[in-house]
Design a protein around this motif. Structure first.
Motif, PDB file in Angstrom:
ATOM      1  N   VAL A 188       0.852  -1.188   0.000  1.00 26.34           N
ATOM      2  CA  VAL A 188       0.000   0.000   0.000  1.00 26.34           C
ATOM      3  C   VAL A 188       0.886   1.236   0.000  1.00 26.34           C
ATOM      4  N   THR A 189       0.510   2.230  -0.759  1.00 26.59           N
ATOM      5  CA  THR A 189       1.169   3.528  -0.625  1.00 26.59           C
ATOM      6  C   THR A 189       0.105   4.591  -0.443  1.00 26.59           C
ATOM      7  N   ALA A 190       0.481   5.692   0.179  1.00 23.80           N
ATOM      8  CA  ALA A 190      -0.450   6.807   0.351  1.00 23.80           C
ATOM      9  C   ALA A 190       0.340   8.099   0.395  1.00 23.80           C
ATOM     10  N   ALA A 191      -0.082   9.075  -0.365  1.00 26.31           N
ATOM     11  CA  ALA A 191       0.589  10.374  -0.378  1.00 26.31           C
ATOM     12  C   ALA A 191      -0.461  11.460  -0.318  1.00 26.31           C
ATOM     13  N   LEU A 192      -0.211  12.481   0.468  1.00 24.80           N
ATOM     14  CA  LEU A 192      -1.116  13.639   0.472  1.00 24.80           C
ATOM     15  C   LEU A 192      -1.071  14.282  -0.905  1.00 24.80           C
ATOM     16  N   THR A 193      -2.223  14.640  -1.406  1.00 21.28           N
ATOM     17  CA  THR A 193      -2.313  15.114  -2.780  1.00 21.28           C
ATOM     18  C   THR A 193      -3.201  16.341  -2.845  1.00 21.28           C
ATOM     19  N   ASP A 194      -2.904  17.186  -3.780  1.00 23.82           N
ATOM     20  CA  ASP A 194      -3.779  18.322  -4.063  1.00 23.82           C
ATOM     21  C   ASP A 194      -5.158  17.779  -4.455  1.00 23.82           C
ATOM     22  N   PRO A 195      -6.218  18.154  -3.712  1.00 20.76           N
ATOM     23  CA  PRO A 195      -7.554  17.593  -3.977  1.00 20.76           C
ATOM     24  C   PRO A 195      -8.041  17.849  -5.404  1.00 20.76           C
ATOM     25  N   ARG A 196      -7.459  18.855  -6.047  1.00 21.57           N
ATOM     26  CA  ARG A 196      -7.928  19.155  -7.407  1.00 21.57           C
ATOM     27  C   ARG A 196      -7.589  18.039  -8.380  1.00 21.57           C
ATOM     28  N   MET A 197      -6.672  17.167  -7.976  1.00 21.83           N
ATOM     29  CA  MET A 197      -6.281  16.091  -8.886  1.00 21.83           C
ATOM     30  C   MET A 197      -7.014  14.788  -8.606  1.00 21.83           C
ATOM     31  N   ALA A 198      -7.956  14.813  -7.660  1.00 18.63           N
ATOM     32  CA  ALA A 198      -8.734  13.608  -7.382  1.00 18.63           C
ATOM     33  C   ALA A 198      -9.921  13.568  -8.339  1.00 18.63           C
ATOM     34  N   ARG A 199      -9.854  12.711  -9.331  1.00 18.62           N
ATOM     35  CA  ARG A 199     -10.906  12.633 -10.342  1.00 18.62           C
ATOM     36  C   ARG A 199     -11.482  11.229 -10.349  1.00 18.62           C
ATOM     37  N   ASN A 200     -12.789  11.177 -10.515  1.00 21.37           N
ATOM     38  CA  ASN A 200     -13.437   9.878 -10.628  1.00 21.37           C
ATOM     39  C   ASN A 200     -13.660   9.553 -12.091  1.00 21.37           C
ATOM     40  N   PRO A 201     -12.935   8.577 -12.617  1.00 22.53           N
ATOM     41  CA  PRO A 201     -13.021   8.314 -14.057  1.00 22.53           C
ATOM     42  C   PRO A 201     -14.424   7.897 -14.494  1.00 22.53           C
ATOM     43  N   ARG A 202     -15.230   7.424 -13.555  1.00 25.85           N
ATOM     44  CA  ARG A 202     -16.547   6.948 -13.969  1.00 25.85           C
ATOM     45  C   ARG A 202     -17.586   8.053 -14.018  1.00 25.85           C
ATOM     46  N   SER A 203     -17.259   9.231 -13.453  1.00 25.12           N
ATOM     47  CA  SER A 203     -18.334  10.216 -13.408  1.00 25.12           C
ATOM     48  C   SER A 203     -17.928  11.632 -13.777  1.00 25.12           C
ATOM     49  N   VAL A 204     -16.710  11.827 -14.248  1.00 20.36           N
ATOM     50  CA  VAL A 204     -16.349  13.221 -14.514  1.00 20.36           C
ATOM     51  C   VAL A 204     -16.106  13.493 -15.989  1.00 20.36           C
ATOM     52  N   GLU A 205     -16.150  14.767 -16.288  1.00 23.22           N
ATOM     53  CA  GLU A 205     -15.808  15.210 -17.628  1.00 23.22           C
ATOM     54  C   GLU A 205     -14.300  15.387 -17.713  1.00 23.22           C
ATOM     55  N   CYS A 206     -13.854  15.516 -18.910  1.00 20.88           N
ATOM     56  CA  CYS A 206     -12.441  15.771 -19.175  1.00 20.88           C
ATOM     57  C   CYS A 206     -11.559  14.707 -18.532  1.00 20.88           C
ATOM     58  N   PHE A 207     -11.938  13.484 -18.749  1.00 21.84           N
ATOM     59  CA  PHE A 207     -11.116  12.364 -18.308  1.00 21.84           C
ATOM     60  C   PHE A 207     -10.896  11.458 -19.516  1.00 21.84           C
ATOM     61  N   TYR A 208      -9.644  11.080 -19.774  1.00 26.91           N
ATOM     62  CA  TYR A 208      -9.360  10.307 -20.983  1.00 26.91           C
ATOM     63  C   TYR A 208      -8.420   9.147 -20.683  1.00 26.91           C
ATOM     64  N   VAL A 209      -8.644   8.070 -21.359  1.00 27.33           N
ATOM     65  CA  VAL A 209      -7.697   6.954 -21.313  1.00 27.33           C
ATOM     66  C   VAL A 209      -7.106   6.826 -22.717  1.00 27.33           C
ATOM     67  N   LEU A 210      -5.794   6.934 -22.813  1.00 28.16           N
ATOM     68  CA  LEU A 210      -5.133   6.901 -24.116  1.00 28.16           C
ATOM     69  C   LEU A 210      -4.224   5.681 -24.197  1.00 28.16           C
ATOM     70  N   GLU A 211      -4.100   5.162 -25.382  1.00 31.42           N
ATOM     71  CA  GLU A 211      -3.272   3.979 -25.600  1.00 31.42           C
ATOM     72  C   GLU A 211      -2.058   4.388 -26.432  1.00 31.42           C
ATOM     73  N   ALA A 212      -0.893   4.331 -25.839  1.00 30.57           N
ATOM     74  CA  ALA A 212       0.328   4.646 -26.597  1.00 30.57           C
ATOM     75  C   ALA A 212       0.815   3.393 -27.309  1.00 30.57           C
ATOM     76  N   GLU A 213       1.214   3.572 -28.564  1.00 32.66           N
ATOM     77  CA  GLU A 213       1.660   2.413 -29.333  1.00 32.66           C
ATOM     78  C   GLU A 213       3.018   2.671 -29.940  1.00 32.66           C
ATOM     79  N   GLU A 214       3.798   1.620 -30.018  1.00 36.90           N
ATOM     80  CA  GLU A 214       5.128   1.719 -30.611  1.00 36.90           C
ATOM     81  C   GLU A 214       5.019   2.124 -32.076  1.00 36.90           C
TER      82      GLU A 214
END
Ligand SMILES: *[C@@H]1O[C@H](CO)[C@@H](O)[C@H](O)[C@H]1NC(C)=O
Ligand SMILES: *[C@@H]1O[C@H](CO)[C@@H](O)[C@H](O)[C@H]1NC(C)=O
Ligand SMILES: *[C@@H]1O[C@H](CO)[C@@H](O)[C@H](O)[C@H]1NC(C)=O
Length: 840
Positions: A188-214
């Motif tokens: 387990v790891t835990a780090a204090l983080t700026d709350p502005r970076m806590a995003r829920n991928p299932r319910s927010v806008e402007c969230f993207y999953v990108l696939e990098a390819e060789e």
């Protein structure tokens, strides 16, 4: 009840917080079947970081606090957990799959239940969100806590240790009541983080999953690019690649408001915003010559885009691709040539986190190795550069980190090892180094060998300048008559004596200069009784006794700043200092000048100017002669230059149509981004004297206005009362022309110079300077080329954040003769004339 073990890593400091499974340590009351004990590896700085983050959180929100009521705070921890018994399923990478949703909610329940066992955390707990899974299986999460305004003093209690303590119960085998099956968690790891970076991928806008390819380069951009982003933007990109790949992300365009607490891009070598796996945080604008380009150490990367200010900037455009991990981690080797270059991995891109390289330089027996770093930048937040406990380059037992402008090292024998280490968090540009073999019997044929092993011209020895960088060329010297013998044995040019700057290093050049204790020393060295200071009467010739008086309201002297409404402000350098001193605010009007939009790196030993470094510099071309003089931009229609470029024996020089101006230029042969304008009018000062160069100032009116850009900006002109004290470090720039053989440099050159005391200036120039002139002498750079261009600017940076032009390159004994000052037109004395002619 957890046991903490402090793991100091290889250089005595911790790198991250981690729970690892450890079979030896089984807590007494533990049920069997489920893992296990815990090791906590604690970062030495964790407590510090916690406080810093707390301060940041506290401060960031305090702007909105009313003194009567305190605003609530949000605390967020980010990290990851390793799930021991879950097989990896490709569908776990798809946040919309059932597999993802099931496992995520199971893990979220486990986290929630652990937290609820700590009564303090439970009191403020809001939610936990699992944002991604990767091979391992690693689950990335964040947990959020709401602290009401009445409980703000509890904020410091939210430590990473406490959070880890709570999550430890999961490692020990907490079973989710809700879940169909229990999860084995082994790390387990835990780090204090700026709350502005806590995003829920299932319910927010402007969230993207990108696939990098060789072999494929794909792009993404910040929202609204290139028109501009909107305030309160919160975006996140999860970039993934297949296993055994590393992700490369380049930002060809990067332009975000230059205030990082509000607006920034934060990049992680993780899929959670975990400080211990941060790659970098950046804001501001980056020139194409210094792009942001990063690499991951594994097959994922997280990019956050956070905007809070109302200032609209274009944002960024990014390119991403994947390359085999082996290409990223393969580095070092054996170097056997007599000379060559080696660099940190992926240079000039940021080096990846978590790599180690070793170069062994091996030259012929009997020879030794010299290594010179032409670029060195390994800066990390909260690192003491004397210890370098995070990333470093190690040579002969010494670690180097931070940003260095001159680093040269030599070996003791024919083999030299250079080690490079980057830890798991924060990376930077790295280094580029040149190595060469040399003969220890004659290390620098025909030259002087510095202790560091680098070679300098023989004439540079004992000339009062620290050319070696380690002073080795300036010790054991016999001073000549133009030099002052310092008590510590150094020789310094006489013109540096009594200039208020400790040039010797032991203060001996400034020792016998002062007045008695109850006396005031004027700028010209004259001692007067202390009570002449601020008596609203000018006693010193230079007015220094009245220049810095705080309050003598309404009293006008030569040293007052005069507002448009004729009020007088008695404050040193009141204009454009971001403080309204005039009741009509005219001291802060017309201050859209003297800034350079681009973020620049300091380049080692550079004399070449970087793109956008001197955006007010102009190149003046005469007929078919090419570049002959410099000038500076003072408005979109006016340039400032020297009369002697235009008033010569040849009347053609005074014909406006014979001149062309080039703004935004760096290299003489490159036209990108350069604005070419013809000259409409030349106004040279009527009192210009071509024998003495008195009043050597001219104004050029452009045929068409300039469009200000990142590389084209006006310089601030100082008011008549502006003071630039002797000893101030300033910069002179130019392509170097007209004098000393007339060789033009292709690249714009810069040199650091120091304003010289007027008395000294008068002395060394044998009385040839008038009150319209000032002297400066070279400090660094510009030693080989003729730096100053006639007509070019001498500029100084004021602490208020603006660049002011103090002088115009006029004359001198060669532009870059060391120990000989350059003479410049003193703009403060001619400020009123500029105003009269141009209205500026
Ligand atoms: C968590 O926070 C959200 C908004 O910040 C709020 O609407 C919700 O009620 C909170 N939930 C809990 C359990 O406190
Ligand atoms: C990776 O390394 C191999 C072998 O050194 C090289 O041929 C290849 O070009 C590299 N690929 C990239 C994308 O750098
Ligand atoms: C300038 O130099 C002269 C001569 O060395 C000295 O007497 C005087 O105090 C200096 N002035 C300043 C401002 O340091």
């Amino acid at each position: 009840m957890h046991s903490a073990r402090y793991d100091y890593g290889q250089n005595g400091k911790h790198e991250r917080i981690n729970f690892l499974s450890n079979n030896e340590k089984v807590p007494p009351k533990q049920k069997k079947g489920i893992v296990v004990g815990v090791i906590v590896a604690l970062l030495v700085l964790a407590a510090v970081a916690g406080v810093l983050i707390w301060l940041f959180v506290f401060k960031a929100n305090s702007g909105t606090t009313l003194s009567s009521r305190r605003s609530p705070r949000t605390i967020v921890f980010s990290g990851h957990m390793k799930l021991a018994d879950v097989p990896f399923d490709q569908k776990l990478e798809d946040i919309s799959s059932k597999e993802f949703t099931d496992l995520a909610s199971n893990l979220e329940d486990v986290i929630g239940e652990c937290i609820k066992k700590d009564s303090f955390l439970a009191k403020y707990y809001n939610t936990s969100v699992v944002t991604a899974f990767s091979h391992g299986v690693i689950g990335f999460y964040w947990s959020k806590f709401d602290v009401p305004g009445s409980d703000l003093e509890m904020v410091p209690e939210f430590s990473e240790e406490r959070m880890l303590d709570a999550l430890e119960t999961a490692v020990q085998g907490s079973r989710s009541i809700m879940s169909p099956r229990s999860l084995k968690i082994s790390e387990v790891t835990a780090a204090l983080t700026d709350p502005r970076m806590a995003r829920n991928p299932r319910s927010v806008e402007c969230f993207y999953v990108l696939e990098a390819e060789e072999g494929k380069i794909k792009t993404f951009a910040s929202p609204g690019y290139p028109t501009g982003y909107t305030s309160k933007s919160r975006c996140q990109w999860q970039i993934r690649a297949s296993e055994k790949n590393s992700i490369l992300v380049d930002f060809p365009i990067f332009y975000i408001e230059d205030y990082c607490p509000d607006d920034f891009v934060y990049i992680y070598d993780s899929l959670s915003s975990d400080e211990y796996q941060a790659i970098t945080q950046k804001c501001g604008q980056r020139p194409p010559s210094n792009p942001l380009a990063v690499a991951s150490s594994g097959n994922f990367m997280l990019i956050n885009f956070i905007i809070d200010s109302d200032v609209q900037r274009p944002g960024f455009e990014a390119q991403y691709t994947a390359i085999p991990l082996s290409n990223v981690t393969t580095c070092g080797g054996i170097l056997m040539e007599t000379e060559g270059v080696f660099t940190s991995p992926l240079y000039p891109r940021f080096y990846p986190p978590a790599v180690d390289c070793k170069w062994t330089i091996k030259v012929a027996p009997g020879s030794k190795v010299r290594v010179k770093f032409t670029m060195f930048r390994m800066k990390e937040p909260r690192v003491d550069i004397h210890v370098c406990h995070k990333d470093y380059v190690e040579v002969m037992g010494t670690k180097y980190c931070g940003e260095m402008t001159s680093l040269a090292l030599t070996s003791n024998n024919n083999v030299l090892e250079v080690n490079f280490h980057s830890d798991k968090s924060y990376t930077d540009k790295g280094f580029s180094a040149e190595y060469s073999a040399y003969d220890p019997a004659d290390p620098c044929p025909g030259k002087f060998a510095c202790a560091s092993g680098i070679c300098i011209a023989k004439e540079r020895k004992c000339d009062g300048w620290n050319d070696c960088g380690d002073m080795s060329d300036e010790i054991k010297c016999k001073c000549d008559k133009e030099q002052f013998p310092c008590d510590n044995g150094l020789c310094k040019p006489r013109m540096w004596v009594c200039d208020h700057v400790n040039d010797c290093g032991d203060g001996s050049d400034e020792k016998r200069c002062s007045c008695e204790e109850n006396e005031w020393r004027c700028g010209n060295g004259v001692c007067l009784p202390q009570d002449v200071v601020c008596d609203n009467k000018q006693d010193c010739i230079d007015g220094s006794d009245e220049a810095s008086c705080k309050s003598s309201p309404g009293i006008c002297s030569e040293f007052s700043f005069i507002c448009n409404n004729n009020e007088c402000v008695n404050k040193v350098n009141a204009e454009c200092d971001r403080v309204n001193d005039c009741s009509d605010n005219s001291d802060e009007a017309g201050c859209d000048c003297g800034t350079r939009p681009y973020k620049l790196n300091r380049i080692v030993g550079g004399q070449n100017a970087e793109l956008g470094e001197w955006p007010w510099q102009v190149s003046l071309h005469f007929m078919t002669n090419g570049h002959v003089c410099g000038a500076s931009i003072i408005s979109d229609k006016w340039l400032l230059s020297a009369s002697h470029c235009f008033v010569t024996n040849d009347p053609a020089n005074h014909v406006a149509s014979n001149w062309q101006t080039y703004s935004g230029m760096q290299a003489q042969y490159k036209q990108d981004g350069v604005q070419h304008r013809a000259v409409k009018t030349i106004i040279s000062h009527p009192n210009y004297d071509h024998m003495t160069f008195d009043y050597d100032i001219a104004l050029l009116e452009l045929s068409d206005p300039l469009q200000f850009t990142n590389t084209i900006q006006p310089i601030c002109l100082p008011s008549a009362s502006h003071v630039f004290p002797a000893g101030t470090s300033c910069w002179v720039t130019g392509w170097g022309a007209q004098r000393e053989g007339g060789q033009v440099s292709m690249m714009l050159q810069k040199a650091s110079v120091k304003i010289i005391n007027d008395t000294v200036c008068d002395m060394v120039t044998e009385g040839q300077v008038t009150s319209r002139m000032l002297c400066s002498g070279f400090l660094a750079g510009g030693v080989d080329a003729c730096q100053g261009d006639s007509g070019g600017p001498l500029v100084c940076f004021e602490e208020s954040g603006k660049w002011f032009q103090v002088g115009i390159v006029s004359w001198g004994e060669g532009c870059a003769r060391r120990n000989k000052p350059g003479v410049y037109t003193r703009i403060t004395k001619l400020r009123d004339w500029v105003q009269k002619e141009t209205g500026i």
